[in-house]
Design a protein around this motif. Structure first.
Motif, PDB file in Angstrom:
ATOM      1  N   LEU A  13      17.689  22.268  61.530  1.00 26.07           N
ATOM      2  CA  LEU A  13      17.214  20.855  61.447  1.00 26.07           C
ATOM      3  C   LEU A  13      16.605  20.694  62.746  1.00 26.07           C
ATOM      4  CD1 LEU A  13      16.646  18.669  59.903  1.00 26.07           C
ATOM      5  CD2 LEU A  13      18.863  17.681  60.475  1.00 26.07           C
ATOM      6  N   ILE A  14      17.447  20.842  63.777  1.00 25.56           N
ATOM      7  CA  ILE A  14      16.786  20.267  65.275  1.00 25.56           C
ATOM      8  C   ILE A  14      15.626  20.976  65.468  1.00 25.56           C
ATOM      9  CG2 ILE A  14      17.469  20.350  67.683  1.00 25.56           C
ATOM     10  CD1 ILE A  14      20.348  20.301  66.854  1.00 25.56           C
ATOM     11  N   ILE A  15      15.428  22.158  65.381  1.00 29.74           N
ATOM     12  CA  ILE A  15      14.241  22.898  65.572  1.00 29.74           C
ATOM     13  C   ILE A  15      13.053  22.342  64.596  1.00 29.74           C
ATOM     14  CG2 ILE A  15      12.995  25.012  65.144  1.00 29.74           C
ATOM     15  CD1 ILE A  15      15.650  26.679  65.922  1.00 29.74           C
ATOM     16  N   LEU A  16      13.349  22.247  63.395  1.00 27.58           N
ATOM     17  CA  LEU A  16      12.186  21.529  62.532  1.00 27.58           C
ATOM     18  C   LEU A  16      11.807  20.306  63.038  1.00 27.58           C
ATOM     19  CD1 LEU A  16      13.532  22.917  58.916  1.00 27.58           C
ATOM     20  CD2 LEU A  16      11.558  23.904  60.402  1.00 27.58           C
ATOM     21  N   ARG A  17      13.002  19.321  63.371  1.00 29.68           N
ATOM     22  CA  ARG A  17      12.499  18.169  63.612  1.00 29.68           C
ATOM     23  C   ARG A  17      11.731  17.853  64.922  1.00 29.68           C
ATOM     24  NH1 ARG A  17      16.760  13.364  62.473  1.00 29.68           N
ATOM     25  NH2 ARG A  17      14.737  12.453  63.025  1.00 29.68           N
ATOM     26  N   GLU A  51      17.120  32.416  64.628  1.00 27.79           N
ATOM     27  CA  GLU A  51      16.947  31.435  63.731  1.00 27.79           C
ATOM     28  C   GLU A  51      15.547  31.003  63.378  1.00 27.79           C
ATOM     29  OE1 GLU A  51      19.428  30.388  62.036  1.00 27.79           O
ATOM     30  OE2 GLU A  51      20.909  31.135  63.558  1.00 27.79           O
ATOM     31  N   LEU A  52      14.658  31.316  64.303  1.00 27.30           N
ATOM     32  CA  LEU A  52      12.989  31.324  64.157  1.00 27.30           C
ATOM     33  C   LEU A  52      12.578  32.202  63.079  1.00 27.30           C
ATOM     34  CD1 LEU A  52      11.964  30.589  67.636  1.00 27.30           C
ATOM     35  CD2 LEU A  52      12.094  28.662  65.899  1.00 27.30           C
ATOM     36  N   THR A  53      13.099  33.433  63.254  1.00 24.01           N
ATOM     37  CA  THR A  53      12.927  34.355  62.127  1.00 24.01           C
ATOM     38  C   THR A  53      13.154  33.959  60.823  1.00 24.01           C
ATOM     39  OG1 THR A  53      12.960  36.209  63.883  1.00 24.01           O
ATOM     40  CG2 THR A  53      13.194  36.720  61.678  1.00 24.01           C
ATOM     41  N   TRP A  54      14.452  33.552  60.749  1.00 25.72           N
ATOM     42  CA  TRP A  54      14.901  32.834  59.480  1.00 25.72           C
ATOM     43  C   TRP A  54      14.220  31.606  58.866  1.00 25.72           C
ATOM     44  CZ3 TRP A  54      16.521  28.647  56.969  1.00 25.72           C
ATOM     45  CH2 TRP A  54      17.310  28.689  55.751  1.00 25.72           C
ATOM     46  N   LEU A  55      13.909  31.046  59.774  1.00 24.85           N
ATOM     47  CA  LEU A  55      12.827  29.732  59.196  1.00 24.85           C
ATOM     48  C   LEU A  55      11.574  30.297  58.758  1.00 24.85           C
ATOM     49  CD1 LEU A  55      13.805  27.063  62.137  1.00 24.85           C
ATOM     50  CD2 LEU A  55      14.268  26.895  59.712  1.00 24.85           C
ATOM     51  N   ALA A  56      10.939  31.419  59.472  1.00 24.57           N
ATOM     52  CA  ALA A  56       9.719  31.809  59.070  1.00 24.57           C
ATOM     53  C   ALA A  56       9.842  32.705  57.820  1.00 24.57           C
ATOM     54  CB  ALA A  56       9.257  33.008  60.412  1.00 24.57           C
ATOM     55  N   ASP A  57      10.946  33.240  57.534  1.00 22.58           N
ATOM     56  CA  ASP A  57      11.230  33.802  56.603  1.00 22.58           C
ATOM     57  C   ASP A  57      11.361  32.949  55.091  1.00 22.58           C
ATOM     58  OD1 ASP A  57      11.350  36.296  57.700  1.00 22.58           O
ATOM     59  OD2 ASP A  57      13.589  36.505  57.580  1.00 22.58           O
ATOM     60  N   GLN A  58      11.690  31.581  55.468  1.00 27.46           N
ATOM     61  CA  GLN A  58      11.642  30.624  54.631  1.00 27.46           C
ATOM     62  C   GLN A  58      10.300  29.762  54.344  1.00 27.46           C
ATOM     63  OE1 GLN A  58      14.511  30.032  52.750  1.00 27.46           O
ATOM     64  NE2 GLN A  58      15.227  32.024  53.457  1.00 27.46           N
ATOM     65  N   ASN A  59       9.289  30.441  55.242  1.00 28.79           N
ATOM     66  CA  ASN A  59       7.975  29.674  55.168  1.00 28.79           C
ATOM     67  C   ASN A  59       8.075  28.327  55.836  1.00 28.79           C
ATOM     68  OD1 ASN A  59       5.170  29.721  55.199  1.00 28.79           O
ATOM     69  ND2 ASN A  59       5.378  28.400  52.954  1.00 28.79           N
ATOM     70  N   GLY A  86      13.119  15.284  55.064  1.00 27.25           N
ATOM     71  CA  GLY A  86      13.932  14.942  53.805  1.00 27.25           C
ATOM     72  C   GLY A  86      13.387  15.091  52.514  1.00 27.25           C
ATOM     73  N   VAL A  87      12.009  15.331  52.651  1.00 26.36           N
ATOM     74  CA  VAL A  87      11.428  15.090  51.270  1.00 26.36           C
ATOM     75  C   VAL A  87      11.771  16.348  50.381  1.00 26.36           C
ATOM     76  CG1 VAL A  87       8.991  15.380  50.300  1.00 26.36           C
ATOM     77  CG2 VAL A  87       9.303  14.180  52.395  1.00 26.36           C
ATOM     78  N   THR A  88      11.832  17.318  50.799  1.00 24.06           N
ATOM     79  CA  THR A  88      12.733  18.320  50.208  1.00 24.06           C
ATOM     80  C   THR A  88      13.932  18.945  51.005  1.00 24.06           C
ATOM     81  OG1 THR A  88      11.205  20.287  51.074  1.00 24.06           O
ATOM     82  CG2 THR A  88      10.404  19.274  49.169  1.00 24.06           C
ATOM     83  N   THR A  89      14.682  20.026  50.468  1.00 30.21           N
ATOM     84  CA  THR A  89      15.713  20.248  50.995  1.00 30.21           C
ATOM     85  C   THR A  89      15.736  21.860  50.811  1.00 30.21           C
ATOM     86  OG1 THR A  89      17.035  20.426  49.112  1.00 30.21           O
ATOM     87  CG2 THR A  89      17.226  18.417  50.392  1.00 30.21           C
ATOM     88  N   ASN A  90      16.332  22.618  51.685  1.00 36.06           N
ATOM     89  CA  ASN A  90      16.584  23.989  51.925  1.00 36.06           C
ATOM     90  C   ASN A  90      18.157  24.247  52.182  1.00 36.06           C
ATOM     91  OD1 ASN A  90      17.033  26.898  53.405  1.00 36.06           O
ATOM     92  ND2 ASN A  90      15.041  26.830  52.842  1.00 36.06           N
ATOM     93  N   PRO A  91      18.825  25.097  51.207  1.00 32.38           N
ATOM     94  CA  PRO A  91      20.262  25.506  51.185  1.00 32.38           C
ATOM     95  C   PRO A  91      20.668  25.672  52.924  1.00 32.38           C
ATOM     96  CG  PRO A  91      19.396  26.639  49.935  1.00 32.38           C
ATOM     97  CD  PRO A  91      18.308  25.949  50.038  1.00 32.38           C
ATOM     98  N   GLY A  92      19.884  26.315  53.397  1.00 28.97           N
ATOM     99  CA  GLY A  92      20.186  26.778  54.996  1.00 28.97           C
ATOM    100  C   GLY A  92      19.994  25.765  55.971  1.00 28.97           C
ATOM    101  N   VAL A  93      19.537  24.650  55.737  1.00 31.97           N
ATOM    102  CA  VAL A  93      18.978  23.550  56.827  1.00 31.97           C
ATOM    103  C   VAL A  93      19.584  22.330  56.497  1.00 31.97           C
ATOM    104  CG1 VAL A  93      17.041  22.403  57.688  1.00 31.97           C
ATOM    105  CG2 VAL A  93      16.769  24.744  57.088  1.00 31.97           C
ATOM    106  N   GLN A  94      20.421  21.791  57.621  1.00 36.48           N
ATOM    107  CA  GLN A  94      20.980  20.481  57.362  1.00 36.48           C
ATOM    108  C   GLN A  94      20.278  19.303  56.855  1.00 36.48           C
ATOM    109  OE1 GLN A  94      23.487  19.243  60.677  1.00 36.48           O
ATOM    110  NE2 GLN A  94      22.692  17.062  60.122  1.00 36.48           N
TER     111      GLN A  94
END
Length: 110
Positions: A13-17, A51-59, A86-94
């Motif tokens: 979440l910190i990375i995305l924000r 974590e960046l690779t995981w986020l990329a795998d999740q698009n 917070g518009v959508t959620t992903n089970p691996g992201v807070q």
């Protein structure tokens, strides 16, 4: 969810924000590592890249190699912005806290 999973979800979440708050929605792995440390999540460069690779795998982000150094340019995707706000959620992201999902994001304040 155990402690390790909670920490991982928080790191993501910190990375995305951070990307959502960055002009051009892009940064690099070195800067993101410094930002994580500022938020109390001091982790190795390898962990950031994992974590960046995981986020990329999740698009949620896209990755581009920067030369032969292994450094990566990280760009937020539309899906990543939706998760960061917070518009959508992903089970691996807070999930962002209520009222804080868009705090500090130009054009997205409530």
């Amino acid at each position: 969810m155990g402690y390790a999973d909670a920490v991982t979800a928080n790191i993501r979440l910190i990375i995305l924000r951070e990307l959502a708050n960055t002009t051009g929605y892009a940064s690099n792995d070195s800067v993101l590592r410094m930002v994580l440390a500022e938020w109390g999540q001091a982790v190795s460069r390898d962990r950031v890249r994992t974590e960046l690779t995981w986020l990329a795998d999740q698009n949620l982000v896209s990755l581009t190699a920067l030369g032969e150094s292994g450094a990566q340019r990280v760009m937020l995707t539309e899906s990543g912005l939706d998760v960061a706000t917070g518009v959508t959620t992903n089970p691996g992201v807070q999930r962002p806290s209520p009222g804080r999902a868009t705090a500090g994001m130009p054009g997205l304040e409530r």
